[in-house]
Scaffold this motif. Sequence first.
Motif, PDB file in Angstrom:
ATOM      1  N   ARG A 140     -30.150 -22.170 -41.186  1.00  0.00           N
ATOM      2  CA  ARG A 140     -29.747 -20.998 -40.401  1.00  0.00           C
ATOM      3  C   ARG A 140     -30.759 -20.699 -39.302  1.00  0.00           C
ATOM      4  O   ARG A 140     -30.395 -20.500 -38.141  1.00  0.00           O
ATOM      5  CB  ARG A 140     -29.601 -19.801 -41.337  1.00  0.00           C
ATOM      6  N   LEU A 193     -16.162 -12.425 -39.441  1.00  0.00           N
ATOM      7  CA  LEU A 193     -16.840 -12.520 -40.731  1.00  0.00           C
ATOM      8  C   LEU A 193     -17.420 -13.900 -40.985  1.00  0.00           C
ATOM      9  O   LEU A 193     -18.507 -14.049 -41.513  1.00  0.00           O
ATOM     10  CB  LEU A 193     -15.863 -12.166 -41.856  1.00  0.00           C
ATOM     11  N   ILE A 194     -16.656 -14.914 -40.640  1.00  0.00           N
ATOM     12  CA  ILE A 194     -17.080 -16.248 -41.038  1.00  0.00           C
ATOM     13  C   ILE A 194     -18.248 -16.756 -40.210  1.00  0.00           C
ATOM     14  O   ILE A 194     -18.956 -17.652 -40.607  1.00  0.00           O
ATOM     15  CB  ILE A 194     -15.891 -17.233 -40.986  1.00  0.00           C
ATOM     16  N   HIS A 195     -18.473 -16.155 -39.069  1.00  0.00           N
ATOM     17  CA  HIS A 195     -19.590 -16.586 -38.239  1.00  0.00           C
ATOM     18  C   HIS A 195     -20.775 -15.667 -38.522  1.00  0.00           C
ATOM     19  O   HIS A 195     -20.852 -14.565 -37.983  1.00  0.00           O
ATOM     20  CB  HIS A 195     -19.200 -16.526 -36.764  1.00  0.00           C
ATOM     21  N   PRO A 196     -21.690 -16.112 -39.405  1.00  0.00           N
ATOM     22  CA  PRO A 196     -22.774 -15.227 -39.803  1.00  0.00           C
ATOM     23  C   PRO A 196     -23.627 -14.762 -38.633  1.00  0.00           C
ATOM     24  O   PRO A 196     -24.260 -13.725 -38.696  1.00  0.00           O
ATOM     25  CB  PRO A 196     -23.593 -16.084 -40.759  1.00  0.00           C
ATOM     26  N   ALA A 212     -30.799 -23.514 -36.687  1.00  0.00           N
ATOM     27  CA  ALA A 212     -29.623 -23.553 -35.805  1.00  0.00           C
ATOM     28  C   ALA A 212     -29.764 -22.583 -34.639  1.00  0.00           C
ATOM     29  O   ALA A 212     -29.200 -22.799 -33.569  1.00  0.00           O
ATOM     30  CB  ALA A 212     -28.371 -23.233 -36.610  1.00  0.00           C
ATOM     31  N   ALA A 233     -11.469 -12.355 -39.499  1.00  0.00           N
ATOM     32  CA  ALA A 233     -11.909 -13.611 -40.109  1.00  0.00           C
ATOM     33  C   ALA A 233     -12.922 -14.311 -39.233  1.00  0.00           C
ATOM     34  O   ALA A 233     -13.945 -14.810 -39.709  1.00  0.00           O
ATOM     35  CB  ALA A 233     -10.709 -14.512 -40.367  1.00  0.00           C
ATOM     36  N   VAL A 234     -12.651 -14.324 -37.934  1.00  0.00           N
ATOM     37  CA  VAL A 234     -13.592 -14.959 -36.995  1.00  0.00           C
ATOM     38  C   VAL A 234     -14.941 -14.241 -37.065  1.00  0.00           C
ATOM     39  O   VAL A 234     -15.996 -14.866 -37.164  1.00  0.00           O
ATOM     40  CB  VAL A 234     -13.049 -14.920 -35.546  1.00  0.00           C
ATOM     41  N   PRO A 241     -29.418  -9.471 -37.327  1.00  0.00           N
ATOM     42  CA  PRO A 241     -30.172  -9.185 -36.120  1.00  0.00           C
ATOM     43  C   PRO A 241     -30.017 -10.262 -35.042  1.00  0.00           C
ATOM     44  O   PRO A 241     -29.923 -11.439 -35.350  1.00  0.00           O
ATOM     45  CB  PRO A 241     -31.613  -9.138 -36.626  1.00  0.00           C
ATOM     46  N   ILE A 300     -23.174 -11.271 -37.498  1.00  0.00           N
ATOM     47  CA  ILE A 300     -23.691 -10.169 -38.292  1.00  0.00           C
ATOM     48  C   ILE A 300     -25.191 -10.399 -38.446  1.00  0.00           C
ATOM     49  O   ILE A 300     -25.630 -11.512 -38.593  1.00  0.00           O
ATOM     50  CB  ILE A 300     -23.029 -10.135 -39.684  1.00  0.00           C
ATOM     51  N   ASN A 308     -30.105 -23.564 -47.003  1.00  0.00           N
ATOM     52  CA  ASN A 308     -29.177 -22.837 -46.116  1.00  0.00           C
ATOM     53  C   ASN A 308     -29.942 -21.912 -45.182  1.00  0.00           C
ATOM     54  O   ASN A 308     -29.636 -21.807 -43.991  1.00  0.00           O
ATOM     55  CB  ASN A 308     -28.189 -22.008 -46.942  1.00  0.00           C
ATOM     56  N   ALA A 309     -30.939 -21.225 -45.739  1.00  0.00           N
ATOM     57  CA  ALA A 309     -31.743 -20.320 -44.914  1.00  0.00           C
ATOM     58  C   ALA A 309     -32.482 -21.111 -43.833  1.00  0.00           C
ATOM     59  O   ALA A 309     -32.558 -20.687 -42.672  1.00  0.00           O
ATOM     60  CB  ALA A 309     -32.737 -19.567 -45.787  1.00  0.00           C
TER      61      ALA A 309
END
Lengths: 380, 597
Positions: free
Chosen positions: A91, A19-22, A94, A16-17, A27, A25, A87-88
Amino acid sequence: MRPIQTTIAMIALAAAVALIHPGLIGPAMAQTGAIRIPVLVPLTGPLALEGTSQRNGAVMALTDAPVGVRIEYEVLDTGAAPETAVNALERVLARGGVSVIVAPIFGAQMLAMLPIAAERKVPLITISGTAQLTEMGNPYVFRFFPNDSVAKTAHALYVVEALGKKRPAVLFQTTAYGQSGRQHLAANFARLGATVVFEEGLDINLKDFLPALIKAKQANADALVLQLHAAPTALLLRQAASMGLGIPIVAGSAMHQPTTAALLQPAERKGVCAESASSPVSSIDPAVERWVAAYRREFGAEPDDFALTQYDAVRMAIDAAVQGARGPEEMRAALASGNFTGLAMTYKSDGMGNMAHDAIIMCYDDQGRPRIDRRYPRLG
Amino acid sequence: MPTAWRKNAARAAAGLNPLYAAGTVFLVVYALVFADSYDQRILAIAGIYALLVIGYQLVFGHAGAISLAQAAFFGLGAYVTALLATRLGLPFLVTFPASLAAAAALAALVALPVLRLESHYFALATLAIGQAALAAAVNWESLTGGGGGLGGVPPVSLFGFAITRGVWLLALIWGLVAVGGAVAWLLIRGPRGLAIRAAREAPMAAGAVGIDAGRMRFTLFVLGAAYGGGAGALHAHLLGVVSPEVLRLPVMVSCLAMTIIGGRTRVAGAIIGALLLVHLPEWFRFAERFGPLVYGLALLATIIAAPDGLTGAAARLRQFLWPGAPPPPPEIPPRAGSLSHAPASTELKVSDLSKRFGGVAAVRDVSFTLRGGEILGLIGPNGSGKTTILNLITGIERPDGGRIVLNGEDIAGWNPHRIARRGIGRAFQTPMLVESMTALDNVALANQTALNARAYYPGRRLADARAEAASFLDRLEIGSSAMHRRVAELPHGARRRVEIARALAAHPRILVLDEPAAGLDENEREALRSTLRDLAAQGMALIVIEHDFHFLSGLASRLICLDAGQVIAQGTADAVRRNRLVVAAFFGPTPGEDGAP
């Protein structure tokens, strides 16, 4: 709890950790010293064709960067909704280190991104035509495509002065692009003494344009003016050809795209004209010809004006970076005050972020091949 | 803390899946410690969609209505907020409730015609609502900004403090999700939850015990819309722009997918579905144009792996990790007192009752009077109008003419739930039960309406309702283990008795039974006859349709025989049996009589 159960629970939590932190995943980004230029464009949804051209043009410029300049980029799909685009944007912001961002052609997405760009002080370079973008006093937006006040002036001038038509019918898309263009067309036709005898807004998902075409004909229109996206333009032209509309058609910039033209038979596009900023595949400029050849090699597709202007936009940003504008604020200042001669035209801000001021009208000849018919320089 | 509250809190905590508790702790720690501004934004958006989906669960999951208008309510809320904030400069404390109210008002307006429609017609009608809203947003440019929408919506500001991003934004949005989730949970728990489920799965059975399924659907539809409006308001403030994209089908599809993937009826499902489906596209952004393909495959895999939603999978995982004991059976009160407390003064007067179906006169000028303590038997060949008379009395059909007066009040044409609340209970020819519920809950859901006829929620705890239901089931010889089985698994005779127990649990004055002995063995018939006699002796009035003349003759104080919708004979069992018209109706005319060969 039994050991096996504890293990399963721990694995689930760890997954879960992860996966939830994009950020975990995808580059890895932001190497020291690199100029970071994320590319946020619609690769899916109704504007996928235009967005793909944007992407290709931007990527060509980014991979063509001068020796010694290290560029980092990532391409993110902004889809069809403003939310996805924002959102992009969040992202890439950030992760930090952004110099300038290639922003989507989709006007509604740009409108949502502008406040964040201003808040985070990061410049956006786009080819969106929606006039409103540069009318809001936001110093962080730079448009490398003629806005509606330029493009639609050329569009109306061609219909009225070059073709001598005074009773146009206007079909527009019920999107930000379509409605903004329609407003400027109406104002220009009124100024030029032409009367719009019929106009209708068409949904972007509409597939049958025959009713609108029949109504335009019944209104005794002497020219059909289109402000539609790529796929609807092709569908409408096919139906107009099959019904034998019999009046000149001057389309919006979508029709200059080779991808749009490829959806039509030569006979279906014969005689159709379109406004645009440029037409790379019709150009006889050797530099543009070389670029077109490179584009074909790289992407196996025909380049359009969106790709070329987006290429120019990114090249101007890289040029500014080479001259020392590494941070976003320096980049903004360079774009706001600079003057860049690109492949399509020369770009300079009018003080509101409008960088492109030239427009052309291109038409398809008897064999369905594109040629530039008129040039309208320095309209804006 | 009051004892009742403590007990409730303890019960709720005991029922909480530890996986959800761990997930909540994980999310809070993640949001506070690990998440950057982008991660927090995605969590905020997930919260907004969770609110939208909690509302949609009320309609889709609990009311069982496939509404495709939830995106329209979401969009309406967003536009109302954008207009109020940008044109009138109103703050969040006004825009949020106004968006809730606007969506609820639109839902109430459209619900009147739309909620009458069934299944796919309802879905199509709600889709049309969404399309109409989209058309208005796109074409009413002067108000909505057309395709470009409305920009410049300010962020949420509370008491002079602008909440633009970060932990405070998360606290606001997830705080509202917690409140919204708690409200939805309170709404669907306990006896009311049973009633909602019955109205969804067996509306006719629900109506027979006084549950107003129509009102329930209306309430859930309007409430669900309010959640959508609230989510839309938050979305507008967060994004700063409202465009027609909020009204387009992808929003509705996302909402539907979140509901199905998370789970249709549990609040946790809404939250899990929203978290997952908002994050999935973000995880696969690197795949560029293949992102949607990967996203679709991931969704497909989830649906295959967890067909009843992730909450269903979580429940199974919990059972695997922490296998618990089955719930203790309710305490069954000792068998004492009466099954019925119906007053003997009950009087049902049926006068000139008529009903036609097209060209067929199903019931013609039927009149009779029934008083407390009487058992009236209805007999007649197939198609003679017996069941239609019961349907007219219980409100399932509306009479074309005549009166049905219960204790001086004409109830002809009333809705079934209203008639049930006036004290007419019903068991159907084929038992109509909520198949997915236990026998105990099938009976418990009737109990509550009888105790509080003005509303379907009596305020009693489910445990009390079940204990009383257990008492009725026990009296009808349904054992403790059968009580806890789903009625779909019970044999026919037991299902009949469960249905009668449910009717009795509503404490009716009059009980109407349609072929109650069909399919029962001899012992069961005798037990049933004995029970019915007891009920009549306790003051209840009964109408019983039965083909088994022997069963009925030993039970009914009076028989009415129908043929072709008309009363052809009435009186004692012996008198009716000897009536020539009755014999002719069942066996054809006697040779030598008029018209007989």
